[in-house]
Design a protein around this motif. Structure first.
Motif, short mmCIF file in Angstrom:
data_model
loop_
_atom_site.label_atom_id
_atom_site.label_comp_id
_atom_site.label_asym_id
_atom_site.label_seq_id
_atom_site.Cartn_x
_atom_site.Cartn_y
_atom_site.Cartn_z
N TRP A 24 -8.85 -9.61 -6.75
CA TRP A 24 -7.58 -9.08 -6.27
C TRP A 24 -7.17 -9.95 -5.09
CZ3 TRP A 24 -6.68 -3.73 -3.47
CH2 TRP A 24 -5.31 -3.57 -3.24
N PRO A 25 -6.27 -10.93 -5.35
CA PRO A 25 -5.92 -11.88 -4.30
C PRO A 25 -5.22 -11.22 -3.11
CG PRO A 25 -5.13 -12.60 -6.47
CD PRO A 25 -5.56 -11.18 -6.61
N VAL A 27 -2.14 -11.68 -0.53
CA VAL A 27 -0.89 -12.44 -0.45
C VAL A 27 -0.15 -12.03 0.81
CG1 VAL A 27 1.27 -13.03 -1.62
CG2 VAL A 27 -0.74 -12.49 -2.97
N GLU A 29 0.87 -11.45 4.67
CA GLU A 29 0.15 -11.14 5.89
C GLU A 29 -1.23 -10.54 5.59
OE1 GLU A 29 3.36 -9.78 9.12
OE2 GLU A 29 3.42 -8.59 7.28
N ARG A 112 5.41 -9.44 12.27
CA ARG A 112 6.81 -9.84 12.12
C ARG A 112 7.67 -8.67 11.67
NH1 ARG A 112 4.95 -13.59 7.15
NH2 ARG A 112 4.91 -12.03 5.50
N HIS A 114 7.40 -6.87 9.13
CA HIS A 114 7.68 -7.14 7.72
C HIS A 114 8.38 -5.95 7.08
CE1 HIS A 114 6.76 -9.43 4.02
NE2 HIS A 114 6.84 -8.23 3.45
N HIS A 143 -5.61 -5.53 2.42
CA HIS A 143 -4.80 -5.05 1.30
C HIS A 143 -3.85 -3.93 1.70
CE1 HIS A 143 -6.22 -7.57 -1.88
NE2 HIS A 143 -7.47 -7.17 -1.80
N ARG A 148 -0.26 1.99 2.30
CA ARG A 148 0.73 1.05 1.84
C ARG A 148 1.58 1.70 0.76
NH1 ARG A 148 -1.64 -4.00 -1.21
NH2 ARG A 148 0.58 -4.43 -1.49
N SER A 159 5.88 -3.84 -2.70
CA SER A 159 4.83 -2.89 -2.29
C SER A 159 4.32 -3.26 -0.91
CB SER A 159 3.68 -2.91 -3.31
OG SER A 159 4.14 -2.43 -4.56
N LYS A 161 2.65 -3.52 2.71
CA LYS A 161 1.36 -3.14 3.28
C LYS A 161 1.60 -2.53 4.68
CE LYS A 161 -0.46 -7.51 2.45
NZ LYS A 161 -1.53 -8.52 2.14
N TRP A 162 0.69 -1.64 5.10
CA TRP A 162 0.73 -1.01 6.44
C TRP A 162 2.07 -0.31 6.72
CZ3 TRP A 162 0.27 -6.62 6.73
CH2 TRP A 162 -1.00 -7.05 6.39
N TRP A 177 10.72 -11.27 2.60
CA TRP A 177 10.60 -12.33 1.58
C TRP A 177 11.94 -12.58 0.89
CZ3 TRP A 177 6.81 -15.29 2.29
CH2 TRP A 177 5.52 -14.82 2.57
N1 LIG Z 1 3.39 -6.03 5.49
C1 LIG Z 1 3.42 -6.86 4.42
N2 LIG Z 1 3.46 -6.34 3.18
C2 LIG Z 1 3.46 -7.16 2.10
C3 LIG Z 1 3.47 -8.56 2.24
C4 LIG Z 1 3.43 -9.08 3.55
O1 LIG Z 1 3.42 -10.32 3.78
N3 LIG Z 1 3.41 -8.20 4.62
N4 LIG Z 1 3.50 -9.39 1.13
C5 LIG Z 1 3.93 -8.80 -0.15
C6 LIG Z 1 3.56 -9.62 -1.29
S1 LIG Z 1 4.49 -11.01 -1.58
C7 LIG Z 1 2.57 -9.23 -2.16
S2 LIG Z 1 2.28 -10.10 -3.61
C8 LIG Z 1 1.68 -8.09 -1.87
C9 LIG Z 1 0.26 -8.56 -1.79
O2 LIG Z 1 -0.62 -7.51 -1.53
P1 LIG Z 1 -2.17 -7.81 -1.45
O3 LIG Z 1 -2.39 -8.84 -0.37
O4 LIG Z 1 -2.84 -6.52 -1.18
O5 LIG Z 1 -2.55 -8.37 -2.81
O6 LIG Z 1 2.01 -7.46 -0.63
C10 LIG Z 1 3.37 -7.39 -0.34
N5 LIG Z 1 3.49 -6.60 0.87
#
Ligand SMILES: Nc1nc2c(c(=O)[nH]1)N[C@H]1C(S)=C(S)[C@@H](COP(=O)(O)O)O[C@H]1N2
Ligand SMILES: [Mo]
Length: 346
Positions: A24-25, A27, A29, A112, A114, A143, A148, A159, A161-162, A177
């Motif tokens: 599970w990559p 991506v 932050e 930032r 996000h 993750h 999240r 989706s 995160k945080w 993004w």
């Molecule tokens: N706070 C936050 N949420 C984020 C991102 C981020 O850079 N910051 N990147 C998004 C992107 S592009 C993806 S693909 C997924 C990656 O989640 P993972 O790192 O748990 O796989 O989170 C998303 N949510």
């Protein structure tokens, strides 16, 4: 949204490939930065009742568990993750959005701030989760733990995160993004809504390419099909979604460039440098990669050969260089292609 009855192949959207098993990559932050003493999630903006829940309050609410497929815009997918959390729709309903509210912005605890956003009417059908666990385990910080968003049916950049705040709006507010990388605000993986249209026209592109100098430039979805770009200087360039199919890129310098989702099928990349480049989701099938240098490049979702492991393969040799630790990020068929080159990969 129970997909389990469908065969796996029909659940992989166009242009996606399964991630390496068990992988599970990460991506974007990796950390929310300074964490608050008490984690809260608030609802604000165009609602009758602004609310704020502490993490414990959220954890004490009724939870549901759902199986959801992940599709990252950089072309890797993971099927059947089991997520548990509370339904976003329940939280929204309790805060009673104004009739004028049409969009929802999600804001993270992050260095930032996000953010990302969704139309309210789509939320009603997507039924996102405010999630705490995946496959029975609490989310790790990288993750998005402790909490999240998980939005089924959209590229994973929706989706967040945080999760920190949920804001109801009349007008949409483009997320991080979407605004900085040109990621498509629709984000529908079945319609391949990955990027906005190119940010420059064909003539402008042709002029820049004639000089063979893209060093540090930022050009989304560049069209450079079938061109002679021998010795191209493109170090540090942001070239997401560029199309270099069948171009001659001998000795090109893509050091530290962002070539995510770029198309390089059939390109001649002999002796090119892709050192420390981001080539996530890029397609190198049928390309000539003899002597190309991928050391330090991030390789998630890269394609060198068709799924069958043999047809439309790129050509490489023992001078095609990779960083061994990065090879494991490739899907198994792709990793096998790299290993079969027999280089020392240092
Ligand atoms: N706070 C936050 N949420 C984020 C991102 C981020 O850079 N910051 N990147 C998004 C992107 S592009 C993806 S693909 C997924 C990656 O989640 P993972 O790192 O748990 O796989 O989170 C998303 N949510
Ligand atoms: Mo992503």
């Amino acid at each position: 949204m129970n997909n389990l009855a469908l065969p796996a192949a029909s659940r992989i959207p166009p242009g996606q490939q399964l991630a390496a098993p068990g992988k599970w990559p990460f991506v974007g932050e990796r950390s929310p930065g300074d964490q608050p003493d008490v984690w809260t999630v608030e609802i604000r903006g165009l609602v009758h009742f602004s609310r704020s829940w502490t993490l414990d309050q959220l954890l004490g609410r009724p939870r549901i568990e759902r199986s959801i497929d992940i599709h990252c815009v950089t072309r890797w997918s993971i099927l059947d993750s089991s997520w548990s959390g509370v339904r976003l729709l329940d939280l929204l309903q309790e805060s009673s959005p104004w009739p004028s509210a049409r969009f929802v912005s999600f804001i993270a605890h992050s260095p930032r701030d996000h953010d990302t956003s969704l139309p309210l009417d789509e939320i009603a059908t997507l039924d996102p989760l405010v999630a705490f666990t995946r496959n029975g385990h609490p989310l790790t910080v990288e993750h998005g733990g402790p909490v999240r968003l998980i939005v089924p049916g959209k590229y994973f950049y929706k989706s967040i995160k945080w999760l920190r705040a949920i804001e109801l709006l009349v007008e949409d507010r483009l997320g991080y993004w979407e605004a900085t990388a040109g990621y498509h605000n629709g984000a529908d993986p079945w319609r391949e809504q990955r990027y906005l249209a190119p940010d420059l026209d064909r003539q402008e592109a042709a002029r820049l390419l004639a000089d063979r100098d893209l060093h540090d430039r930022s050009l989304r979805s560049l069209d450079a099909v079938g061109r002679d770009l021998t010795g191209l200087r493109a170090s540090g360039a942001l070239l997401r979604d560029a199309n270099f199919a069948r171009s001659i890129l001998r000795g090109a310098d893509f050091t530290r460039a962002n070539l995510s989702n770029a198309r390089l099928e059939g390109a001649d990349l002999r002796g090119a440098s892709l050192r420390d480049a981001d080539v996530e989701g890029a397609d190198f099938r049928g390309a000539d990669l003899r002597g190309a240098d991928f050391c330090g490049a991030s390789l998630l979702g890269v394609t060198f050969v068709n799924e069958d492991g043999t047809t439309h393969a790129a050509r490489g040799d023992s001078d095609t260089r990779f960083t061994p630790e990065r090879i494991v990020d490739l899907a198994p068929v792709q990793a096998d292609w790299v290993r079969a080159l027999g280089g020392n990969h240092s």
